[in-house]
Design a protein around this motif. Structure first.
Motif, PDB file in Angstrom:
ATOM      1  N   SER A  21       0.828  -1.193   0.000  1.00 33.25           N
ATOM      2  CA  SER A  21       0.000   0.000   0.000  1.00 33.25           C
ATOM      3  C   SER A  21       0.866   1.247   0.000  1.00 33.25           C
ATOM      4  CB  SER A  21      -0.937   0.001   1.192  1.00 33.25           C
ATOM      5  OG  SER A  21      -0.208   0.062   2.402  1.00 33.25           O
ATOM      6  N   CYS A  22       0.234   2.338  -0.374  1.00 35.46           N
ATOM      7  CA  CYS A  22       0.930   3.620  -0.460  1.00 35.46           C
ATOM      8  C   CYS A  22       0.027   4.694   0.121  1.00 35.46           C
ATOM      9  CB  CYS A  22       1.266   3.921  -1.914  1.00 35.46           C
ATOM     10  SG  CYS A  22       2.054   5.513  -2.213  1.00 35.46           S
ATOM     11  N   ALA A  23       0.596   5.511   0.970  1.00 33.90           N
ATOM     12  CA  ALA A  23      -0.143   6.616   1.550  1.00 33.90           C
ATOM     13  C   ALA A  23       0.730   7.858   1.510  1.00 33.90           C
ATOM     14  CB  ALA A  23      -0.530   6.291   2.992  1.00 33.90           C
ATOM     15  N   ALA A  24       0.067   9.011   1.585  1.00 31.40           N
ATOM     16  CA  ALA A  24       0.788  10.274   1.621  1.00 31.40           C
ATOM     17  C   ALA A  24       0.714  10.839   3.022  1.00 31.40           C
ATOM     18  CB  ALA A  24       0.193  11.257   0.636  1.00 31.40           C
ATOM     19  N   SER A  25       1.825  11.338   3.470  1.00 33.20           N
ATOM     20  CA  SER A  25       1.874  11.905   4.808  1.00 33.20           C
ATOM     21  C   SER A  25       1.042  13.184   4.862  1.00 33.20           C
ATOM     22  CB  SER A  25       3.331  12.204   5.172  1.00 33.20           C
ATOM     23  OG  SER A  25       3.414  12.818   6.430  1.00 33.20           O
ATOM     24  N   GLY A  26      -0.019  13.159   5.647  1.00 29.23           N
ATOM     25  CA  GLY A  26      -0.795  14.357   5.880  1.00 29.23           C
ATOM     26  C   GLY A  26      -1.763  14.766   4.798  1.00 29.23           C
ATOM     27  N   ARG A  27      -1.936  13.927   3.770  1.00 25.53           N
ATOM     28  CA  ARG A  27      -2.872  14.308   2.721  1.00 25.53           C
ATOM     29  C   ARG A  27      -3.384  13.064   2.005  1.00 25.53           C
ATOM     30  NH1 ARG A  27      -0.253  17.836  -1.793  1.00 25.53           N
ATOM     31  NH2 ARG A  27       0.706  18.904  -0.020  1.00 25.53           N
ATOM     32  N   THR A  28      -4.419  13.264   1.218  1.00 22.64           N
ATOM     33  CA  THR A  28      -4.972  12.179   0.429  1.00 22.64           C
ATOM     34  C   THR A  28      -4.298  12.122  -0.942  1.00 22.64           C
ATOM     35  OG1 THR A  28      -6.990  11.309  -0.569  1.00 22.64           O
ATOM     36  CG2 THR A  28      -6.788  13.692  -0.420  1.00 22.64           C
ATOM     37  N   LEU A  29      -4.349  10.956  -1.537  1.00 25.66           N
ATOM     38  CA  LEU A  29      -3.770  10.779  -2.868  1.00 25.66           C
ATOM     39  C   LEU A  29      -4.823  10.862  -3.969  1.00 25.66           C
ATOM     40  CD1 LEU A  29      -1.311   7.862  -2.096  1.00 25.66           C
ATOM     41  CD2 LEU A  29      -0.748  10.274  -2.475  1.00 25.66           C
ATOM     42  N   SER A  30      -6.020  11.240  -3.610  1.00 27.02           N
ATOM     43  CA  SER A  30      -7.125  11.182  -4.561  1.00 27.02           C
ATOM     44  C   SER A  30      -6.972  12.135  -5.740  1.00 27.02           C
ATOM     45  CB  SER A  30      -8.447  11.459  -3.844  1.00 27.02           C
ATOM     46  OG  SER A  30      -8.406  12.732  -3.236  1.00 27.02           O
ATOM     47  N   GLY A  31      -6.124  13.150  -5.618  1.00 27.32           N
ATOM     48  CA  GLY A  31      -5.978  14.128  -6.693  1.00 27.32           C
ATOM     49  C   GLY A  31      -4.871  13.826  -7.682  1.00 27.32           C
ATOM     50  N   TYR A  32      -4.237  12.668  -7.561  1.00 30.35           N
ATOM     51  CA  TYR A  32      -3.082  12.331  -8.390  1.00 30.35           C
ATOM     52  C   TYR A  32      -3.301  11.043  -9.183  1.00 30.35           C
ATOM     53  CZ  TYR A  32      -0.712  15.617  -5.289  1.00 30.35           C
ATOM     54  OH  TYR A  32      -0.351  16.728  -4.577  1.00 30.35           O
ATOM     55  N   VAL A  33      -2.651  10.975 -10.324  1.00 34.61           N
ATOM     56  CA  VAL A  33      -2.450   9.686 -10.968  1.00 34.61           C
ATOM     57  C   VAL A  33      -1.384   8.961 -10.157  1.00 34.61           C
ATOM     58  CG1 VAL A  33      -1.548   8.499 -13.006  1.00 34.61           C
ATOM     59  CG2 VAL A  33      -3.061  10.502 -13.273  1.00 34.61           C
ATOM     60  N   MET A  34      -1.636   7.704  -9.854  1.00 34.47           N
ATOM     61  CA  MET A  34      -0.700   6.948  -9.022  1.00 34.47           C
ATOM     62  C   MET A  34      -0.139   5.769  -9.809  1.00 34.47           C
ATOM     63  SD  MET A  34      -0.593   8.633  -6.287  1.00 34.47           S
ATOM     64  CE  MET A  34       0.459   7.482  -5.404  1.00 34.47           C
ATOM     65  N   GLY A  35       1.138   5.535  -9.591  1.00 37.23           N
ATOM     66  CA  GLY A  35       1.776   4.420 -10.283  1.00 37.23           C
ATOM     67  C   GLY A  35       2.585   3.571  -9.327  1.00 37.23           C
ATOM     68  N   TRP A  36       2.788   2.337  -9.715  1.00 35.26           N
ATOM     69  CA  TRP A  36       3.700   1.433  -9.019  1.00 35.26           C
ATOM     70  C   TRP A  36       4.804   1.034  -9.993  1.00 35.26           C
ATOM     71  CZ3 TRP A  36       3.894   0.354  -3.945  1.00 35.26           C
ATOM     72  CH2 TRP A  36       2.749   0.556  -3.178  1.00 35.26           C
ATOM     73  N   PHE A  37       6.021   1.029  -9.475  1.00 36.99           N
ATOM     74  CA  PHE A  37       7.189   0.633 -10.245  1.00 36.99           C
ATOM     75  C   PHE A  37       7.979  -0.388  -9.436  1.00 36.99           C
ATOM     76  CE2 PHE A  37       7.328   3.786 -13.719  1.00 36.99           C
ATOM     77  CZ  PHE A  37       6.321   4.634 -13.295  1.00 36.99           C
ATOM     78  N   GLN A  38       8.793  -1.173 -10.123  1.00 38.11           N
ATOM     79  CA  GLN A  38       9.644  -2.127  -9.431  1.00 38.11           C
ATOM     80  C   GLN A  38      11.084  -1.954  -9.898  1.00 38.11           C
ATOM     81  OE1 GLN A  38       7.853  -5.870 -11.042  1.00 38.11           O
ATOM     82  NE2 GLN A  38       9.950  -6.300 -11.695  1.00 38.11           N
ATOM     83  N   GLN A  39      11.995  -2.260  -8.986  1.00 43.40           N
ATOM     84  CA  GLN A  39      13.411  -2.246  -9.336  1.00 43.40           C
ATOM     85  C   GLN A  39      14.067  -3.465  -8.739  1.00 43.40           C
ATOM     86  OE1 GLN A  39      15.553   1.381  -8.497  1.00 43.40           O
ATOM     87  NE2 GLN A  39      17.142   0.845  -9.982  1.00 43.40           N
ATOM     88  N   ALA A  40      14.447  -4.390  -9.597  1.00 45.25           N
ATOM     89  CA  ALA A  40      15.120  -5.610  -9.174  1.00 45.25           C
ATOM     90  C   ALA A  40      16.619  -5.334  -9.051  1.00 45.25           C
ATOM     91  CB  ALA A  40      14.859  -6.723 -10.168  1.00 45.25           C
ATOM     92  N   PRO A  41      17.323  -6.144  -8.277  1.00 45.35           N
ATOM     93  CA  PRO A  41      18.769  -5.943  -8.111  1.00 45.35           C
ATOM     94  C   PRO A  41      19.501  -5.920  -9.446  1.00 45.35           C
ATOM     95  CG  PRO A  41      17.964  -7.546  -6.535  1.00 45.35           C
ATOM     96  CD  PRO A  41      16.822  -7.269  -7.458  1.00 45.35           C
TER      97      PRO A  41
END
Length: 121
Positions: A21-41
């Motif tokens: 999960s992902c949260a923003a400190s002190g605010r909602t994320l509802s106003g943004y496009v949100m993405g997930w990325f991965q970085q393998a070794p």
């Protein structure tokens, strides 16, 4: 400034499931496009999934049918099923100002510190 915090990573056996999960400190994320990325070794960071404010979703081909991105109550989630050892990576959430989903790293304005997901064989 948006500070993103990921949580929920860990160690899981191949075939298992995990939700990060992902949260923003002190605010909602509802106003943004949100993405997930991965970085393998030893590899570059790469796109996993993205979701727009109105629910438009896009997945990397390698994750279709196994991963599900969602947003609820100002947070963003990535449900990962049928995990494979090659899914092992640090998973980052990112926020984009705008309304169109994007797959490029440079399109995102804010990043979290990442959470480690390790899939054992």
């Amino acid at each position: 400034q948006v500070q993103l915090v990921e949580s929920g990573g860990g160690l899981v056996q191949a075939g298992g499931s995990l939700r990060v999960s992902c949260a923003a400190s002190g605010r909602t994320l509802s106003g943004y496009v949100m993405g997930w990325f991965q970085q393998a070794p030893g590899k570059e960071r790469e796109f996993v999934a993205a979701i727009s404010q109105n629910g438009g979703i896009y997945y990397a081909d390698s994750k279709k049918g196994r991963f599900t991105i969602s947003r609820e109550n100002g947070r963003v989630y990535l449900q990962m099923n049928s995990l494979k050892p090659e899914d092992t990576a640090v998973y980052y959430c990112a926020a984009r100002v705008g309304s169109v989903v994007a797959t490029e790293i440079a399109s995102y304005d804010y990043w979290g510190q990442g959470t480690q997901v390790t899939v054992s064989s």
